[in-house]
Design a protein around this motif. Structure first.
Motif, PDB file in Angstrom:
ATOM      1  N   LEU A 164       0.833  -1.200   0.000  1.00  0.00           N
ATOM      2  CA  LEU A 164       0.000   0.000   0.000  1.00  0.00           C
ATOM      3  C   LEU A 164       0.871   1.255   0.000  1.00  0.00           C
ATOM      4  O   LEU A 164       0.607   2.212  -0.734  1.00  0.00           O
ATOM      5  N   ALA A 165       1.921   1.255   0.825  1.00  0.00           N
ATOM      6  CA  ALA A 165       2.808   2.410   0.891  1.00  0.00           C
ATOM      7  C   ALA A 165       3.556   2.600  -0.421  1.00  0.00           C
ATOM      8  O   ALA A 165       3.771   3.731  -0.877  1.00  0.00           O
ATOM      9  N   SER A 166       3.939   1.486  -1.039  1.00  0.00           N
ATOM     10  CA  SER A 166       4.695   1.573  -2.288  1.00  0.00           C
ATOM     11  C   SER A 166       3.838   2.050  -3.450  1.00  0.00           C
ATOM     12  O   SER A 166       4.368   2.509  -4.476  1.00  0.00           O
ATOM     13  N   SER A 167       2.520   1.950  -3.321  1.00  0.00           N
ATOM     14  CA  SER A 167       1.632   2.395  -4.396  1.00  0.00           C
ATOM     15  C   SER A 167       1.465   3.912  -4.426  1.00  0.00           C
ATOM     16  O   SER A 167       0.936   4.461  -5.385  1.00  0.00           O
ATOM     17  N   LEU A 168       1.941   4.602  -3.363  1.00  0.00           N
ATOM     18  CA  LEU A 168       1.875   6.057  -3.345  1.00  0.00           C
ATOM     19  C   LEU A 168       2.919   6.636  -4.290  1.00  0.00           C
ATOM     20  O   LEU A 168       3.935   5.995  -4.561  1.00  0.00           O
ATOM     21  N   PRO A 169       2.712   7.845  -4.799  1.00  0.00           N
ATOM     22  CA  PRO A 169       3.672   8.439  -5.755  1.00  0.00           C
ATOM     23  C   PRO A 169       5.072   8.542  -5.166  1.00  0.00           C
ATOM     24  O   PRO A 169       5.274   9.200  -4.142  1.00  0.00           O
ATOM     25  N   ALA A 170       6.005   7.880  -5.792  1.00  0.00           N
ATOM     26  CA  ALA A 170       7.369   7.836  -5.258  1.00  0.00           C
ATOM     27  C   ALA A 170       8.019   9.206  -5.219  1.00  0.00           C
ATOM     28  O   ALA A 170       8.869   9.482  -4.373  1.00  0.00           O
ATOM     29  N   GLY A 171       7.637  10.103  -6.143  1.00  0.00           N
ATOM     30  CA  GLY A 171       8.247  11.424  -6.175  1.00  0.00           C
ATOM     31  C   GLY A 171       7.710  12.376  -5.125  1.00  0.00           C
ATOM     32  O   GLY A 171       8.259  13.460  -4.927  1.00  0.00           O
ATOM     33  N   LEU A 172       6.634  11.977  -4.421  1.00  0.00           N
ATOM     34  CA  LEU A 172       6.013  12.873  -3.446  1.00  0.00           C
ATOM     35  C   LEU A 172       6.164  12.400  -2.014  1.00  0.00           C
ATOM     36  O   LEU A 172       5.988  13.192  -1.082  1.00  0.00           O
ATOM     37  N   VAL A 173       6.461  11.128  -1.814  1.00  0.00           N
ATOM     38  CA  VAL A 173       6.532  10.597  -0.456  1.00  0.00           C
ATOM     39  C   VAL A 173       7.818   9.805  -0.265  1.00  0.00           C
ATOM     40  O   VAL A 173       8.433   9.329  -1.225  1.00  0.00           O
ATOM     41  N   GLU A 174       8.213   9.691   0.995  1.00  0.00           N
ATOM     42  CA  GLU A 174       9.345   8.858   1.390  1.00  0.00           C
ATOM     43  C   GLU A 174       8.837   7.791   2.341  1.00  0.00           C
ATOM     44  O   GLU A 174       8.281   8.106   3.403  1.00  0.00           O
ATOM     45  N   VAL A 175       9.000   6.534   1.963  1.00  0.00           N
ATOM     46  CA  VAL A 175       8.478   5.425   2.749  1.00  0.00           C
ATOM     47  C   VAL A 175       9.505   5.010   3.795  1.00  0.00           C
ATOM     48  O   VAL A 175      10.676   4.774   3.480  1.00  0.00           O
ATOM     49  N   GLY A 176       9.075   4.963   5.060  1.00  0.00           N
ATOM     50  CA  GLY A 176       9.971   4.614   6.160  1.00  0.00           C
ATOM     51  C   GLY A 176      10.042   3.114   6.388  1.00  0.00           C
ATOM     52  O   GLY A 176       9.704   2.304   5.521  1.00  0.00           O
ATOM     53  N   ASP A 177      10.475   2.739   7.593  1.00  0.00           N
ATOM     54  CA  ASP A 177      10.663   1.333   7.939  1.00  0.00           C
ATOM     55  C   ASP A 177       9.332   0.688   8.324  1.00  0.00           C
ATOM     56  O   ASP A 177       8.405   1.342   8.816  1.00  0.00           O
ATOM     57  N   LEU A 178       9.276  -0.611   8.107  1.00  0.00           N
ATOM     58  CA  LEU A 178       8.099  -1.397   8.471  1.00  0.00           C
ATOM     59  C   LEU A 178       8.256  -1.948   9.883  1.00  0.00           C
ATOM     60  O   LEU A 178       9.299  -2.508  10.229  1.00  0.00           O
ATOM     61  N   GLU A 179       7.246  -1.762  10.716  1.00  0.00           N
ATOM     62  CA  GLU A 179       7.206  -2.340  12.054  1.00  0.00           C
ATOM     63  C   GLU A 179       5.958  -3.203  12.199  1.00  0.00           C
ATOM     64  O   GLU A 179       4.874  -2.819  11.747  1.00  0.00           O
ATOM     65  N   ILE A 180       6.123  -4.363  12.817  1.00  0.00           N
ATOM     66  CA  ILE A 180       4.993  -5.252  13.077  1.00  0.00           C
ATOM     67  C   ILE A 180       4.879  -5.437  14.585  1.00  0.00           C
ATOM     68  O   ILE A 180       5.785  -5.972  15.222  1.00  0.00           O
ATOM     69  N   SER A 181       3.766  -4.964  15.138  1.00  0.00           N
ATOM     70  CA  SER A 181       3.536  -5.067  16.578  1.00  0.00           C
ATOM     71  C   SER A 181       2.533  -6.184  16.850  1.00  0.00           C
ATOM     72  O   SER A 181       1.496  -6.265  16.191  1.00  0.00           O
ATOM     73  N   ILE A 182       2.869  -7.026  17.822  1.00  0.00           N
ATOM     74  CA  ILE A 182       1.954  -8.078  18.270  1.00  0.00           C
ATOM     75  C   ILE A 182       1.646  -7.809  19.736  1.00  0.00           C
ATOM     76  O   ILE A 182       2.563  -7.735  20.565  1.00  0.00           O
TER      77      ILE A 182
END
Length: 271
Positions: A164-182
């Motif tokens: 979902l994050a990668s589908s955002l416009p790459a030139g407008l956003v910077e995608v950070g790290d993935l965290e999985i909380s249980i």
């Protein structure tokens, strides 16, 4: 008369100064008083502290701690996975084979009984590796990924959030790290990715899923909702899909799960 008064006043001032003046310090040595006498080492008694320490010197011998068999296997796996801040999903055939062989060894060393109900599951994890499928096994097909998605029961919440994050416009956003909380409370799984815009504002992409215990080693993961840039979509129960997860290995730092088709995922606890 004036001279007498001045004389008495001067005498009074002198006596007052003598009363408030500080006399020269004295040092007592061997029962005698010596004014401004220097103190020599020979004059010191047992009452004086010594500059030399009388404490015993203890030699500390360090022991070399040999890594356990589990440590060796885990290290070999992580060495094959570069830490790029996002899950590794595409690797060479040789690296995939090496990781699979190491995972088979590691699973026989699982120290946690009944891992599906273990509190060690709770915490914040980083998805380091999602096994996927060998790229060489079939000819390219536009329906291949859909078939694999349905067969395996769907992507993990972490990979779904990442997609979902990668589908955002790459030139407008910077995608950070993935965290999985249980966590202990449902929905137990929350996969989140921080997304920063060029203007400085930030938001999260969040996917939530229920995690239910099906057996001592099996869990069922069911998607509930997804949030993108503040917009939350609750999935209706009719379209919620789920997948089975088998816990192959669990300790204080590493979690290895396999989906219904046997594809492994490696998670490392965040410090």
């Amino acid at each position: 008369m004036m001279f007498t008064k001045l004389t008495l006043l001067a005498a009074f001032a002198v006596s007052s100064l003598e009363a408030f003046s500080v006399s020269n310090p004295t040092v007592r040595t061997q029962g005698m008083v010596a004014h401004n006498a220097p103190l020599f080492m020979s004059d010191m008694t047992d009452d004086f502290p010594s500059d030399s320490s009388t404490e015993e010197i203890v030699d500390v011998v360090s022991e070399t701690v040999e890594p356990t068999a589990t440590d060796v296997v885990v290290t070999s796996i992580l060495d094959d996975l570069p830490d790029e801040g996002k899950p590794i999903t595409s690797i060479s055939k040789e690296t995939r084979a090496s990781i699979n062989e190491a995972l088979l060894k590691l699973e026989t060393m699982n120290p946690t009984e009944d891992p599906a109900s273990s509190p060690l599951l709770n915490g914040v994890w980083s998805l380091r590796y999602a096994g996927g499928y060998d790229e060489d096994w079939a000819l390219p097909s536009p329906t291949r990924q859909i078939a694999l998605f349905l067969y395996s029961g769907g992507y993990s919440p972490g990979l779904f959030a990442l997609s979902l994050a990668s589908s955002l416009p790459a030139g407008l956003v910077e995608v950070g790290d993935l965290e999985i909380s249980i966590s202990r409370e449902q929905p137990r799984i929350e996969a989140s990715i921080d997304v920063k815009f060029l203007g400085g504002a930030s938001n999260d992409v969040v996917v939530k899923a229920r995690l239910s215990e099906a057996s001592d080693i099996r869990l069922t993961e069911t998607y509930e909702s997804a949030s993108v840039l503040g917009q939350t979509i609750d999935l209706p129960e009719a379209v919620q899909y789920s997948r089975d997860l088998y816990i192959a290995y669990l300790d204080e730092d590493v979690l290895v799960v396999r989906d219904g088709s046997g594809v492994p995922e490696i998670l490392v606890r965040k410090q």
